[in-house]
Design a protein around this motif. Structure first.
Motif, PDB file in Angstrom:
ATOM      1  N   SER A 104     -17.240  -0.378   6.916  1.00 45.90           N
ATOM      2  CA  SER A 104     -16.446   0.363   7.894  1.00 45.90           C
ATOM      3  C   SER A 104     -15.046   0.642   7.374  1.00 45.90           C
ATOM      4  O   SER A 104     -14.559   1.768   7.422  1.00 45.90           O
ATOM      5  N   ASN A 105     -14.388  -0.390   6.870  1.00 43.64           N
ATOM      6  CA  ASN A 105     -13.017  -0.236   6.352  1.00 43.64           C
ATOM      7  C   ASN A 105     -12.700  -1.458   5.493  1.00 43.64           C
ATOM      8  O   ASN A 105     -12.239  -2.477   6.000  1.00 43.64           O
ATOM      9  N   GLU A 106     -12.963  -1.333   4.200  1.00 44.57           N
ATOM     10  CA  GLU A 106     -12.774  -2.479   3.304  1.00 44.57           C
ATOM     11  C   GLU A 106     -11.318  -2.906   3.233  1.00 44.57           C
ATOM     12  O   GLU A 106     -11.008  -4.104   3.202  1.00 44.57           O
ATOM     13  N   GLU A 107     -10.416  -1.940   3.229  1.00 46.18           N
ATOM     14  CA  GLU A 107      -8.991  -2.265   3.133  1.00 46.18           C
ATOM     15  C   GLU A 107      -8.518  -3.043   4.358  1.00 46.18           C
ATOM     16  O   GLU A 107      -7.810  -4.052   4.226  1.00 46.18           O
ATOM     17  N   ALA A 108      -8.924  -2.583   5.531  1.00 50.36           N
ATOM     18  CA  ALA A 108      -8.527  -3.289   6.751  1.00 50.36           C
ATOM     19  C   ALA A 108      -9.144  -4.688   6.788  1.00 50.36           C
ATOM     20  O   ALA A 108      -8.514  -5.639   7.260  1.00 50.36           O
ATOM     21  N   THR A 109     -10.360  -4.821   6.297  1.00 51.40           N
ATOM     22  CA  THR A 109     -11.013  -6.128   6.252  1.00 51.40           C
ATOM     23  C   THR A 109     -10.245  -7.085   5.349  1.00 51.40           C
ATOM     24  O   THR A 109     -10.060  -8.262   5.682  1.00 51.40           O
ATOM     25  N   THR A 142     -17.203  11.864  13.117  1.00 50.41           N
ATOM     26  CA  THR A 142     -15.775  12.039  12.878  1.00 50.41           C
ATOM     27  C   THR A 142     -15.140  12.987  13.891  1.00 50.41           C
ATOM     28  O   THR A 142     -14.042  12.755  14.401  1.00 50.41           O
ATOM     29  N   GLY A 149     -20.943   1.345   6.573  1.00 46.09           N
ATOM     30  CA  GLY A 149     -20.509   0.987   7.913  1.00 46.09           C
ATOM     31  C   GLY A 149     -21.521   1.124   9.012  1.00 46.09           C
ATOM     32  O   GLY A 149     -21.266   0.742  10.149  1.00 46.09           O
ATOM     33  N   THR A 165     -14.804  -0.731  13.867  1.00 48.40           N
ATOM     34  CA  THR A 165     -13.431  -1.106  13.605  1.00 48.40           C
ATOM     35  C   THR A 165     -12.529  -0.657  14.752  1.00 48.40           C
ATOM     36  O   THR A 165     -11.398  -1.082  14.874  1.00 48.40           O
TER      37      THR A 165
END
Length: 339
Positions: free
Chosen positions: A216-221, A337, A283, A11
């Motif tokens: 990776s990032n469901e919200e951003a997707t 991270t 992810g 991402t």
């Protein structure tokens, strides 16, 4: 987010970061492969039978086929940060359905195979609907399906094995135990083919790109305009096809559909996926790593059996391997991270 970036499970759009993570994934696969070689050396020293052709192909690779086929589908689910506990009993249910299609209904075995695989896709579809539409946690949704599939397998088989007549459906058994290549069971060839297909889908198709993106990032997707619900359902349904295929292969090997055979396979398949480098956090993951992980699980099972380790201690050792794999995955996540 670019298509290439998403396909590589990123991402972050910085090229250097993407290259670093790609190299890190390659190193994880290399470490897993080195671990596989080390385990094989240890068991070969412990048992002279280990490196015989009959054991390597007839026992170890056959075991890899079933665990590995389940693990291939599970890889997609876990990359989305999901989990599927129903694959073991789902496999048994699909085996029972194959037996019913071919024996009870008298369908041509080829059609029975296709219908059983599609039935596995249906099981996965229901899982996807429960997770994506009903918003149930994947653990709860697939745990419920695990119990339901176990019960249905017993009901549809009357709690007895369904034996498949070799005279009327001999080709069905040949699907697993036949030898298109001398001394190499067809089941191994099937596994190689579906592993290649899974790798292509994960790395070269839109389903694979969105699988990585969801984890990776469901919200951003979702914000980027992707129909997260639809693609999450598609991932679970696609994974279910592998459960159906595993049911077909194990029934073809045994020459019967055993309704209670699936228990425990889900943990071994999940362990194979995690050992292969797929993160339970979602992810990140690869088909190559999963295949290596499935081989490691099969080698451990086979080696312990050759050493006459009691079944209860085999379960203890396998449990320890799973705990160690998840702990290592947690350490990898922390390191990523921090980086």
């Amino acid at each position: 987010m670019s298509t290439t970036t998403t396909g590589q499970n990123e991402t972050d759009q910085r090229p250097a970061t993407g290259m670093t993570r790609h190299l890190r994934a390659g190193l994880q696969q290399l470490f897993a492969f080195a671990g596989l070689i080390l385990i094989m050396i240890v068991f070969s020293l412990a048992s002279p039978v280990f490196f015989t052709w009959g054991n390597l192909v007839g026992n170890m690779l056959f075991s890899t086929v079933v665990i590995g086929t389940l693990a291939l589908g599970t890889t997609f689910v876990i990359i989305t940060a999901g989990i599927d506990l129903s694959i073991g009993t789902g496999m048994a249910l699909c085996a029972v359905m194959a037996g019913n299609f071919i024996t009870t209904m008298g369908l041509p075995w080829q059609l029975g195979v296709v219908l059983a695989i599609l039935f596995g896709g249906l099981v996965g579809l229901v899982n996807g609907l429960l997770v994506a539409l009903a918003k149930l946690p994947p653990f709860i949704a697939t745990l419920a399906m695990m119990m339901a599939a176990d019960g249905l397998a017993l009901v549809l088989s009357n709690s007895t094995p369904i034996y498949i007549d070799a005279e009327t459906a001999g080709g069905f058994m040949q699907l697993s135990t036949g030898t298109l290549i001398p001394r190499v069971p067809n089941a191994v060839l099937v596994f190689v083919v579906v592993a290649v297909i899974a790798g292509i889908v994960l790395n070269r198709t839109i389903l694979g790109r969105y699988t990585y993106a969801l984890g990776s990032n469901e919200e951003a997707t979702a914000i980027s305009g992707v129909n997260v619900t639809r693609w999450k359902i598609a991932v679970y349904a696609f994974a279910g096809l592998f459960t159906g295929l595993a049911g077909v292969l194990i029934a073809a090997r045994l020459g019967s559909a055993q309704p209670a055979i699936g228990m425990g396979y889900e943990l071994q398949a999940i362990a194979a996926v995690v050992i292969g480098g797929t993160s339970l956090m979602g992810g990140r993951g690869s088909i190559v790593g999963t295949v290596i992980g499935a081989l490691i699980i099969a080698v451990i099972n086979n080696g312990l059996q050759l050493m006459s380790v009691p079944q209860e201690w085999q379960n203890v050792i396998l449990g320890a391997v799973i705990v160690a794999s998840v702990y290592i995955d947690t350490l990898r996540k922390r390191a990523a991270t921090a980086a």
